[in-house]
Each structure stands twice: as structure tokens, then as C-alpha cells.
Write an enzyme that holds these catalytic residues in place. Structure first.
Site: not given
Length: 869
Positions: A264-266, A299, A321
Site C-alpha cells: 500500500g505504501a512504504m 505511514e 506495523e
């Protein structure tokens, strides 16, 4: 693929300390390779030390250690494993310089290269997590060897370059030289770069530059949403500064929406990368906008928990996470217009954790270190346990400790470990200091165990009094090996709310809250009994508010109440708890799948929460219709789902609820069993009463018509001419694979597995599909309607998937198992899958995903058998 063991990482961390990476990347060397020159300054702590640096070069040109050029004769063998040996190091400071050519990726790993079919422009970005930094630069690639990153880039002059620090052009513009501001100490997996003719929208907030970036063909869509994206970013940034004592630790905040992104994202410091589907080019529901906002908040939380303070080893990935997942939903609720985020978490995200936790592959939220022996094993833990279950556990922890105490502990943790590394024990120590409570014991029960507890009420009434016995069945097992001290299940402590609801006298399809009672189950006793005066409530709802992580059951009287009035529950989170209960009961074989469909038929037309509508329709369509019901009952199930969608469409004909209408349109398209109505929509370019068909809806309709055999290759080619974007290319691949004739299936199969089935070598073959085109093709290929034509592909799938994963690596292996697993629900597919799992050559990423798919298949067969018995 280089695999680092935990033991090797511990030894190397004792031997060396890394100070600085100076990296020079040349992105002007063509379509296949880029230049990578890395200078690493580090210190050896003892004389005679032997260690290694990771590197996966296409060509290694030169290695210089302390001014002495190393002889590379014989280095090829070591480099085949991605390692460059450094032997007999003297104690003290060292400088290593490595000059190499590296290979671009098309799988979303390392340095990914993408050419936009809409305009021919090329875009690059890095994905170094978990262990792919060595595909970009030479690195001591482990999270606890943090260092300063000083990055320079040569790129085509018309390109923009982005990185962890502020990027500045240097020299003459035609030289294409860029210098990125040096970072504070960060881990190698967080080094980030994006380069290409990106379209940028910039602003400033709190004295920092903020930026949004996307490929040029998506520029109009970014411009349309830029203010919304900046508003969410500013609100989250300000709220984090209110609750965290440590200020934002980096010099800028860029958010780049990049193509063909696997996650999804980093959370790269200063440059967060997102999949560019979050730049919406077609209509979306408000729930999907909320999801995008949550990912932004998630994020940003990582800037503190993950980037400022980083785990020592990958067994503590949950520290990153779970925390970011919890904060993402909580911050949105506190500071944005999205105030029902926990309903979305409950009906959509939490199920990811529940499902994962009931499979053989489950693991503790915080697994014992020996369960994460290397980076290959760690890669498998980016799952519903580390995200959804971990966030649920933290929400229960906040319920137990109180929010202020929890945040006091977080701030203590940041202060003690800023720009360093920490472990679960460090985190728990900080919470224990802030609370004065035995958080270690709580962690042992919640974070070191597996499985899902079940809470079941038994209600008895006697005159003007009634009692409820809450039976607490442990679903987990203690310890890293999942074996309790007595071999039996263990239970966790739970603090829950119990909602007591009655039918409204004047509106029996509405439920009103009589009172909400708090209760604690200690996890030691098998249950808890509570007594009340007055009549029993029509609905007794355990875990009202969804503050704990457990499967919930309803007593018969309460089930009767929700069948009658589920949509009349006043709070969306409460309704999500009930829908999850029904979902769990179907999966466990305790509720006939048809009863779930009837509940959806009765209540979704009255539902106001879009996330609930989307979640319930998705489960009904993809699990009940396609898996839990036998094939001869599937047409009736699809008819029920279609009728539910028609009711939603009638309800929203007046223009109210556009998100509900869009959700209904999408599911109606996917459930159609006859082509005429969909063909009329496609020809008219609109759904009667709206919406007008955008590219996403047109491709979805065409895909369903392909499944039904109502269109052919010429129709797909015509639609691709109308929409030649990357999304269009994916839509065309999906439609071609979805055609029902044998020739189309074989052609799709060959594009996916041809080289693998032919036994070609381990290197990536020219022209192989990118990660997104693999996903599109496999999702189109397997269709329940095509059972007969697909029968011969089921035994071919397992060896082909194993070979493809071995050749193309873990990202493609995961994709082909997650999205490409056969749609057949029968004992023969189960047998073939179990046989494949016995193959020792299967890549760990493939093996894990196949094991999960096979367990889901086994569950579906059990549900069918129970209904047939």
C-alpha cells in the site's frame, strides 16, 4: 536473493559500526542497468574480523578497501549469494568503495523501472524493504546498523529526483546532477529514491517543505485531490506533534504515488511512497477515500515508530506495523472528518487478522526470535497478524492502561531510543514505567500467543432477574512453538463492553441502547457470570465498541433480534461487530451461508455505512457465492446478491448516497449472470440513473462480459484504444485471460508460465510481465463459470507456480499464489496443493501463501460438507 540470518546479523553488529554511506547513482545508462558507486565508512571493533557486505550487481567493476584495490578474481561465487567478503579487517576505521552496474527491476523490488504507456515517459523508484537494498547499492543490510546516507544522482536533465533528504540540482542543468541532503542515522531498508518527469504539487507546513508527486499522465487527478491530501497530511502531522514529545525527525515530507507498487505504501523517511492507485482517476466511495487517509496517517506514524526508533531484528516488525496501524485509525478519528474509522477497521481490516490467526501459518504478534531465523522467514510476517491483530491488541492495551498512560510510555520509548534500535522488551519496559502495571505479563498473554479467543453468552431469565454467563474459550497456544505448558489452549484477559439493546416500541426494526456494561475476563477462569434486574434485553452484544480481539457469538434470542433489526443498531461499530460475528459463524460452519445472504438481503438496503456495505457484499460475493456454497447453489446466491444491489440502487436513485450506489453498481456487475443489461450500460456509457461509466467501471463491465462469453478480442482491443493507460493495459490483460475459450486460456497461461513450464533458466526473461500485469492476468484467468475449460490447468498450476517463483523471486511468487490460486473447490485441488507443499524447492514466499490458500480451501470444503450432512 540474498538471505541474511539473525545469527549472522548479530555477529556483524558486534564486529562493526557503520557511520556513513555516500552513494552515487547514474540513471542515464540505458533501460537495463544503472551505475551504483557506494562508499561506506565503518569501524571494526576488533582486529582480524571477517565480515561481508551485501551486493547483487549485474557487473562488479571495482572494490577498494582503505585505498587498496581488492582482487575480484573468484568473487563471482560469493556474489552469486549476494555477498562480498571482507576478511582480516584491522581494528579501527575503514572506508570501502564499491563500483558496480545494477539491474533495474520490474517486480517492485530494488530499483523499479516503469514506462508509462500513456505517454512513453519512464519513472524509477526504490523499494529497499526488507532486504533489497543490495539491489541498489552495496550495504551492510540489516536494521540495527544505522548510518547517515549522503546520496548523489545523475539523471536525464528533464527529470525530477526525490529522496530521503531535500534534493537540490547541482552543476549545469544539462548535466542532470542532484545532491540529496544527508539524513540522520537510518536503516538501509529505509533508503529511498524516486526519479523521473514527476508532476509535483508543493506547499510548506510547520516550516517544512511538503510535496505530492505522481507521473505526468495522472497529473490532473492529483491536482483535483491535492488540497484534500495536504489537509489530511497537515492534520495528522499536527496531531502527532500534540501527542509525541519528539519532533518530526527529518527535513521534509514528500509523498510520491508511484506505479506498480507492491505494498500500500512504504514509510521511507522524508519520502513516503504509495501505490499510485491512491490517485483516483475514477469514482471512488468515501470509504476508499478514508482508506487512503488512513494509509497517510499510518505511514506518518512510522516516522517516529520505525524510522526514528527501529527494531533491532525483524522479529519485532510488529513494533512498526501494529503501532502505525493503530495510530492510523485513531488519528483519523480524532482529527479528520472520518469519525467512523473503527467500523471500517472492524468490518474490513480486522478480518484479515482473524483469518490469518486461524491458519496453520499463524504466529505470535511478537514471535520468539528463533521463529524469525532469517530475512526470508521475516518477509512472511508482513501479514494480518503483524498489522490487524497487533493493532487490535494495542487497542485493547490502551483500553486497559488508558490513553494518557499509553502515550507517556510511547514518549519514554522515543526519548530513550531516538535514532537507535529497540526491542519488544524495551517497549514494554517503557509502558511498565509509565503505568506501574505488569505490562510484561499482559504482553506474554497477548503478544506471545497465537489464535483467537471466543466469547459466548448464555442468557437465563428468572422472574424479574436475568443472568448472562460469558463463556471464554481460549483459541491460542502459548509460546513460540504454539504449545502450551499443558499442551492446551490459553486464554487472554479481555476488558470489554456489553451492549444491552431493546426493540424500539414504536419502531420494532430499530434497536435502542438500554445500557452498556463494562466487564473484565481474566483469562484464567473459564468465564464470568453477571446478574441484572428487569427483563432480559432483546440483544446482548459482547464486545460492543469492538475494543478487544475475539470471536463473538450471540445467544438465540439475540440472533433473532439482529435478524429482525441489525440495520437498526444505532452505531456503525456495533453493526460491524454483528456482521463479523455472522461472518465468523459462516466460516466455522455454525451459520448456513444462505442465512448470511438473507441477512444481507434484508439489511444492506438500509445500511448507511459504506465500509460495512462494501465489506458484506465482498464476503457474500467472493466467499459465499464462489466458495462456501456448492456450484449448483451459486446461481441463486448471485441472484440474491444482485437483488440486494438493485434495492440499493433504487434507494439511491434520488442522488443520495453516491458511494453506496457505486458499491452496489460494482457488485451488481460482478454478480451478473446474463450479459444484456451490462451490454446496454456499456453501449450507453452510463448506469441508468448514474453514474456515468468511468474507465474503471467500463473495464469491470467488459471483464464480466468476457467471463460470460459476450465479448471477444476485438472488443477488448477497442476498449484499450479508448484507454491506453497503464490501468487500461491491466484491464485488457484481465479481460483477455477471462475469455472462456480454450485458446484464450492457453495464451494467458503462456504469458504467465511459459518459460517456467519450458524449464528455462533462473534469469528474468526479456518481455516478462511486470508485477501488475501478472496480477491482472491471473485474476482474469480463474473463473468459477469456466470450470470445464480450466480443469486441465489445475494440475499444471502447482509445478508452474513453483518454477515461476524460483525464477522471478518472492514478489511474483506471492502474487501468483495469492491471486492465481485455482478457483476450484474440490478434494483433488486440495490433494494437489498438499502435494506441492511437500516440495522442498518451493520458495518460502510461495510456500507460505500456498499453505494459506490450501487451508482456506480446506475450510470451504468443511463448510460445504457440514451443510450437506
Amino acid at each position: 536473493m540474498s538471505v541474511l540470518t539473525r545469527e549472522e546479523a548479530q555477529i556483524r553488529a558486534r564486529l562493526i559500526e557503520v557511520h556513513r554511506y555516500t552513494i552515487d547513482l547514474d540513471l542515464t545508462r540505458g533501460e537495463e542497468l544503472f551505475g551504483s558507486t557506494t562508499t561506506i565508512r565503518f569501524r571494526a571493533r576488533e582486529a582480524g574480523a571477517d565480515t561481508f557486505v551485501e551486493l547483487q550487481p549485474a557487473a562488479l567493476h571495482r572494490v577498494v578497501l582503505d585505498g587498496r584495490e581488492l582482487d575480484l578474481t573468484g568473487a563471482a561465487g560469493a556474489l552469486a549469494d549476494g555477498r562480498l567478503p571482507l576478511t582480516a579487517l584491522t581494528e579501527g576505521e575503514h572506508e570501502l568503495r564499491v563500483e558496480a552496474d545494477m539491474r533495474y527491476s520490474h517486480t517492485g523490488e530494488g530499483m523499479h523501472r516503469f514506462t508509462d504507456p500513456a505517454d512513453g515517459e519512464t519513472y524509477l523508484y526504490t523499494m529497499c524493504c526488507m532486504a533489497d537494498a543490495n539491489d541498489v547499492f552495496a550495504a551492510f543490510d540489516q536494521p540495527d546498523l544505522k548510518a547517515v546516507f549522503d546520496v548523489r544522482v545523475t539523471a536525464p536533465p528533464q527529470w525530477t529526483v526525490l529522496g530521503n533528504g531535500i534534493a537540490t540540482r547541482v552543476g549545469a542543468p544539462e548535466e542532470g546532477r542532484w545532491q540529496l541532503a544527508p539524513t540522520p542515522p537510518i536503516s538501509t531498508y529505509l533508503m529511498a529514491l524516486a526519479a523521473g518527469p514527476y508532476h509535483s504539487v508543493r506547499t510548506e507546513h510547520a516550516g517544512l517543505p511538503f510535496g505530492l508527486h505522481v507521473r505526468r499522465s495522472l497529473a490532473p487527478y492529483l491536482e483535483a485531490d491535492a488540497e484534500e491530501l495536504f489537509d489530511i497530511t497537515r492534520r495528522c502531522f499536527d496531531r502527532y506533534h500534540e501527542i509525541f514529545q519528539e519532533p518530526y525527525p527529518f527535513d521534509s515530507y514528500d509523498q510520491a504515488f508511484v506505479p506498480e507498487f507492491n505494498s500500500g505504501a512504504m514509510e521511507n523517511p522524508g519520502l513516503v511512497t504509495f501505490r499510485d492507485e491512491f490517485v483516483f482517476r475514477s469514482a471512488v466511495t468515501d470509504a476508499e477515500r478514508q482508506t487512503r487517509a488512513m494509509v497517510i496517517a499510518h505511514e506518518m506514524a512510522h516516522m517516529w515508530f520505525g524510522d526514528l526508533v527501529t527494531m533491532k531484528w525483524w522479529d519485532d516488525i510488529w513494533l512498526n506495523e501494529s503501532f502505525a496501524e493503530y495510530m492510523g485509525y485513531q488519528i483519523l478519528t480524532e482529527t479528520t472528518r472520518y469519525t467512523d474509522t473503527w467500523a471500517d477497521f472492524g468490518v474490513r481490516r480486522k478480518n484479515w487478522g482473524y483469518d490469518a490467526d486461524q491458519r496453520p501459518s499463524t504466529h505470535p504478534v511478537a514471535p520468539a526470535p528463533e521463529l524469525v531465523p532469517d530475512t526470508a522467514a521475516a518477509r512472511l510476517n508482513f501479514d494480518g497478524i503483524s498489522y490487524a491483530k497487533g493493532a487490535s491488541a494495542l487497542r485493547q492495551l490502551v483500553t486497559w492502561l488508558g490513553e494518557k498512560t499509553f502515550l507517556d510510555g510511547i514518549n519514554d520509548h522515543f526519548a530513550r531510543h531516538r535514532f537507535g534500535n529497540a526491542t519488544l522488551a524495551d517497549f514494554i519496559d517503557s509502558l511498565a514505567r509509565s503505568s506501574g502495571r505488569d505490562v510484561h505479563a499482559w504482553a506474554d498473554r497477548w503478544l506471545r500467543t497465537t489464535g483467537v479467543d471466543t466469547l459466548t453468552p448464555a442468557v437465563t431469565a428468572n422472574g424479574d432477574r436475568w443472568n448472562v454467563e460469558i463463556r471464554h474459550q481460549g483459541g491460542g497456544t502459548e509460546g513460540a512453538d504454539r504449545a502450551g505448558s499443558d499442551g492446551g489452549p490459553t486464554s487472554r484477559p479481555h476488558r470489554i463492553a456489553i451492549g444491552l439493546y431493546d426493540h424500539a416500541p414504536a419502531a420494532p426494526h430499530q434497536l435502542v441502547l438500554r445500557r452498556r456494561v463494562e466487564a473484565e475476563l481474566d483469562g484464567v477462569e473459564p468465564g464470568l457470570t453477571l446478574s441484572f434486574t428487569g427483563p432480559r434485553p432483546d440483544l446482548l452484544l459482547l464486545n460492543d465498541g469492538d475494543f478487544t480481539y475475539a470471536k463473538i457469538r450471540l445467544d438465540p434470542g439475540s440472533w433473532k433480534a439482529v435478524v429482525r433489526a441489525l440495520s437498526g443498531l444505532p452505531d456503525a461499530v456495533s453493526r460491524a461487530v454483528v456482521w463479523n460475528t455472522a461472518r465468523d459463524m459462516v466460516r466455522d460452519g455454525d451459520l448456513p451461508p444462505a442465512d448470511y445472504l438473507e441477512a444481507a438481503r434484508a439489511h444492506l438496503p438500509h445500511e448507511t455505512d459504506i465500509a460495512i456495505v462494501q465489506g458484506v457484499l465482498a464476503f457474500a460475493r467472493t466467499q459465499i457465492a464462489d466458495r462456501y456454497l456448492p456450484a449448483d447453489q451459486r446461481p441463486a446466491a448471485l441472484a440474491t446478491i444482485s437483488a440486494t444491489c438493485r434495492d440499493l440502487l433504487r434507494r439511491t436513485e434520488d442522488g443520495s448516497g453516491p458511494g453506496l450506489r457505486l458499491a452496489a453498481v460494482r457488485t451488481f456487475i460482478g454478480s451478473a449472470t446474463a450479459p444484456a443489461e451490462l451490454s446496454d450500460w456499456l453501449d450507453g456509457d452510463t448506469v441508468p440513473g448514474g453514474p456515468v461509466l468511468d474507465p474503471e467501471l467500463r473495464w469491470q463491465i467488459l471483464g464480466r462480459l468476457a467471463v460470460l462469453g459476450a465479448v471477444g478480442p476485438a472488443d477488448i482491443d477497442a476498449e484499450l484504444a479508448r484507454d491506453s493507460s497503464a490501468t487500461g493495459q491491466e484491464g485488457a490483460a484481465r479481460c483477455r485471460a477471462a475469455l472462456p475459450d480454450a485458446a484464450a486460456k492457453e495464451a494467458a497461461w503462456r504469458t504467465l508460465f511459459g518459460a517456467a513450464e519450458d524449464g528455462q533458466g533462473a534469469g528474468t526473461e526479456p518481455g516478462e510481465l511486470s508485477n501488475y500485469l501478472v496480477t491482472a492476468t491471473v485474476t482474469g484467468f480463474w473463473q468459477p463459470e469456466h470450470h470445464d475449460v480450466l480443469a486441465d490447468y489445475v494440475p499444471r498450476y502447482f509445478p508452474a507456480a513453483t518454477a515461476l517463483g524460483a525464477r522471478r523471486g518472492p514478489a511474483i511468487a506471492d502474487t501468483v499464489a495469492r491471486f492465481g490460486f485455482p478457483s476450484t473447490v474440490d478434494a483433488e485441488t486440495l490433494r494437489l496443493g498438499e502435494e506441492c507443499l511437500a516440495d522442498p524447492d518451493a520458495l518460502p514466499a510461495l510456500r507460505r501463501r500456498l499453505a494459506d490458500q490450501i487451508d482456506d480451501l480446506r475450510r470451504a470444503l468443511r463448510v460445504r460438507e457440514k451443510r450437506e450432512a
